[in-house]
Design an enzyme around this catalytic site. Structure first.
Site, PDB file in Angstrom:
ATOM      1  N   CYS A 119      -6.946  -3.859  10.193  1.00  0.00           N
ATOM      2  CA  CYS A 119      -7.564  -2.517  10.104  1.00  0.00           C
ATOM      3  C   CYS A 119      -9.085  -2.592  10.125  1.00  0.00           C
ATOM      4  CB  CYS A 119      -7.201  -1.816   8.805  1.00  0.00           C
ATOM      5  SG  CYS A 119      -5.512  -1.917   8.317  1.00  0.00           S
TER       6      CYS A 119
HETATM    7  N1  LIG Z   1      -5.203   0.374  10.694  1.00  0.00           N
HETATM    8  C1  LIG Z   1      -5.008   0.639   9.430  1.00  0.00           C
HETATM    9  N2  LIG Z   1      -3.870   0.329   8.866  1.00  0.00           N
HETATM   10  N3  LIG Z   1      -5.981   1.257   8.766  1.00  0.00           N
HETATM   11  C2  LIG Z   1      -5.935   1.539   7.365  1.00  0.00           C
HETATM   12  C3  LIG Z   1      -6.724   2.748   7.043  1.00  0.00           C
HETATM   13  C4  LIG Z   1      -6.786   3.061   5.588  1.00  0.00           C
HETATM   14  C5  LIG Z   1      -7.510   4.324   5.292  1.00  0.00           C
HETATM   15  N4  LIG Z   1      -7.755   4.499   3.907  1.00  0.00           N
HETATM   16  C6  LIG Z   1      -6.733   5.514   5.826  1.00  0.00           C
HETATM   17  O1  LIG Z   1      -5.877   5.990   5.115  1.00  0.00           O
HETATM   18  O2  LIG Z   1      -6.960   5.973   6.891  1.00  0.00           O
END
Ligand SMILES: NC(=[NH2+])NCCC[C@H](N)C(=O)O
Length: 411
Positions: free
Chosen positions: A401
Site C-alpha cells: 500500500c
Molecule cells: N492498498 C491498500 N491496501 N491501502 C491501504 C489504505 C489504508 C487507508 N487507511 C484507507 O483506508 O484507505
C-alpha cells in the site's frame, strides 16, 4: 526506451517507485475524526517517519530509485508556472467544498502567498481555522461548523501511494476514490502526469481518469502479467469501474487481454484486494485464509473481449484454477497468512501480513511485526526483507500500500 511508467507484472525487478514520507497530516486530527479519515489510531509521527525512512532505505539498498510524491508535485507545479499553481489550487479548494465565496478567496490568498513547497505541504497537512485571522460569517460556518477546527482537512492516507493511481503497462489509472477523505489525493497524480517534465508528453496512457463515474482504488489493481490484471470487487472498487477499465484496456490495445474480478468481503480490515492477496513470485501468492470458503472457493469473474468486441464474463470459484489458467501454470503455491492459524491469520492480516511488496521474483518487503507470516514465507523459499512497522501500521496499510511502482523490469 523504457517509458517513465512501465509495469507489466507485480514481481519484475522494481526499478522506480513513488513514496510519500508521512508528514504533519498523519497527526493533525482528533480521535473523533478517525473513522471518517479511515484511520484506527493516531501514529506517533517521529517514529512513523523513522520507520518510513527504513522502508525507503531498504528499497534503495536493493537498487530501487525512490521518488517522493510531494517533490514531484512541487516540480510539476513549478514547471507549469504561476498560472498552473493558481488553477491547481482553485481545483483543490473547489474539491474541498469552497468552489467560490469568501472562504475560497481567503484560503487562496493565504496559500498562494507561500512558496510552492510550503503550499503543497500545507494542503496535505490541512489548514486549521485558527491559522487565519478571519472568522467566516456565512450560515454554514456559523450555524453548522462553528466548532469544527479545519477549513481544509488533512490527508493522512497520502503515504499509501498505491491507491490514488495504479501503473498498468505503459500507463496508469488515475483513480476516482471511494471516500471523501481520499478523493482529493488523486488530483496530485493528475498534476504530476500532466505537468512534470519526467512524465508529461511521454506518451503515457491514462487508461481511466479520476473524473470517470464508478469508484476504483489501486490497492485493488494487481498486474499479474503483461496480459492479465486482477481487480478486487471490494469496499473501494465497484464492478462498474472494473468493466469500464477492462473495456478501455481492450479497446486501446494495451496488450492486456484478461481481467480477473475477485470479490472480497466489504469491510475496513480488507478494504482492498492487496490486503488479502498479493503475488510474490512467478507461481506464488499470499492469501488470507479468511477470504476463502470451503475448498478455497471465492467468486471470480474472468473478463475478456468476445469476437464482436463486447465483454464476456465467466464466473468461477476455484481461485487456484483460475490463476493457473490465466497465467498458464501447471501448479501454484497459495501461501496462507499466519500459516493458516485462524487467530494468527486474522491478527497478522489486520496489520497487513498479507500485504507484501515484491521487489523481484521471490523477494518481498514485509512488516517485521508479522513474524509468523514472515517465517512461513521463508519456509516457502522466499527472501523476506523486514521493515519497521509499529506506527506505520496504524494507518491500516503495509509495504504494498505504501508504494506505487513506476517502473519494473519485464519478466
Ligand atoms: N492498498 C491498500 N491496501 N491501502 C491501504 C489504505 C489504508 C487507508 N487507511 C484507507 O483506508 O484507505
Amino acid at each position: 526506451m523504457t517509458k517513465p511508467i512501465h509495469v507489466t507484472s507485480e514481481i519484475g525487478k522494481l526499478d522506480v517507485v513513488m513514496l510519500k514520507r508521512p508528514g504533519a497530516e498523519v497527526e493533525n486530527f482528533t480521535p473523533e475524526m478517525m473513522p471518517r479519515l479511515l484511520f484506527d489510531d493516531i501514529p506517533y509521527l517521529p517514529i512513523a517517519q523513522k520507520e518510513h525512512d527504513n522502508f525507503a532505505d531498504t528499497l534503495r539498498e536493493n537498487g530501487v530509485e525512490v521518488l517522493y510524491l510531494e517533490k514531484l508535485v512541487v516540480e510539476a507545479l513549478d514547471a507549469g508556472g504561476s498560472e498552473l499553481k493558481a488553477s491547481f489550487l482553485d481545483q483543490m479548494l473547489t474539491e474541498s467544498g469552497y468552489a467560490a465565496g469568501v472562504i475560497h478567496h481567503v484560503l487562496e490568498d493565504y496559500l498562494l502567498s507561500m512558496t510552492t513547497t510550503d503550499m503543497v505541504v500545507k494542503l496535505m497537512a490541512g489548514v486549521r481555522k485558527n491559522e487565519l485571522d478571519f472568522v467566516p460569517q456565512d450560515l454554514v460556518s456559523a450555524a453548522e461548523e462553528q466548532n469544527y477546527p479545519f477549513f481544509l482537512d488533512p490527508m493522512p492516507n497520502l503515504y499509501f501511494t498505491r491507491d490514488p493511481a495504479a501503473s498498468i503497462g505503459d500507463g496508469l489509472s488515475i483513480n476516482h476514490m471511494t471516500f471523501p477523505a481520499r478523493q482529493r489525493e488523486s488530483l496530485f497524480m493528475t498534476t504530476i502526469i500532466e505537468h512534470h517534465p519526467r512524465f508529461a508528453n511521454q506518451g503515457l496512457n491514462v487508461w481511466r481518469d479520476r473524473n470517470q463515474p464508478g469508484r476504483i482504488e489501486g490497492g485493488d489493481e494487481l498486474v499479474l502479467s503483461n496480459t492479465v490484471i486482477a481487480i478486487g470487487v471490494s469496499e473501494r472498487t465497484s464492478a462498474q469501474a472494473i468493466e469500464d477499465i477492462a473495456r478501455r484496456l481492450f479497446e486501446k490495445q494495451s496488450g492486456f487481454e484478461k481481467v480477473l474480478a475477485i470479490r472480497i468481503p466489504h469491510n475496513h480490515a480488507m478494504m482492498h484486494l492487496d490486503t488479502v492477496f498479493t503475488m510474490i513470485n512467478h507461481d506464488q501468492f499470499t492469501v488470507h485464509p479468511g477470504i476463502l470458503g470451503e475448498g478455497g472457493q471465492i467468486d471470480t469473474w474472468t473478463i475478456t473481449e468476445d469476437s464482436s468486441g463486447d465483454l464476456r464474463v465467466d464466473h468461477q470459484t476455484d481461485l487456484k484454477q483460475v490463476l493457473k489458467d490465466a497465467l498458464g501454470l501447471d501448479d501454484l503455491d497459495l501461501i496462507p497468512t499466519g500459516g493458516g492459524d485462524p487467530i494468527i491469520a486474522d491478527r497478522e492480516q489486520w496489520n497487513d501480513g498479507s500485504n507484501t511488496l515484491a521487489i523481484a521474483p521471490g523477494v518481498v518487503v514485509t512488516y517485521n511485526r508479522n513474524y509468523v507470516s514472515n517465517q512461513v514465507l521463508r519456509e516457502h523459499g522466499l527472501k523476506v526483507l523486514e521493515v519497521l512497522s509499529s506506527e506505520l501500521s496504524r494507518g491500516r496499510g503495509g509495504p504494498r500500500c505504501m508504494s506505487m511502482p513506476l517502473v519494473r523490469e519485464d519478466l
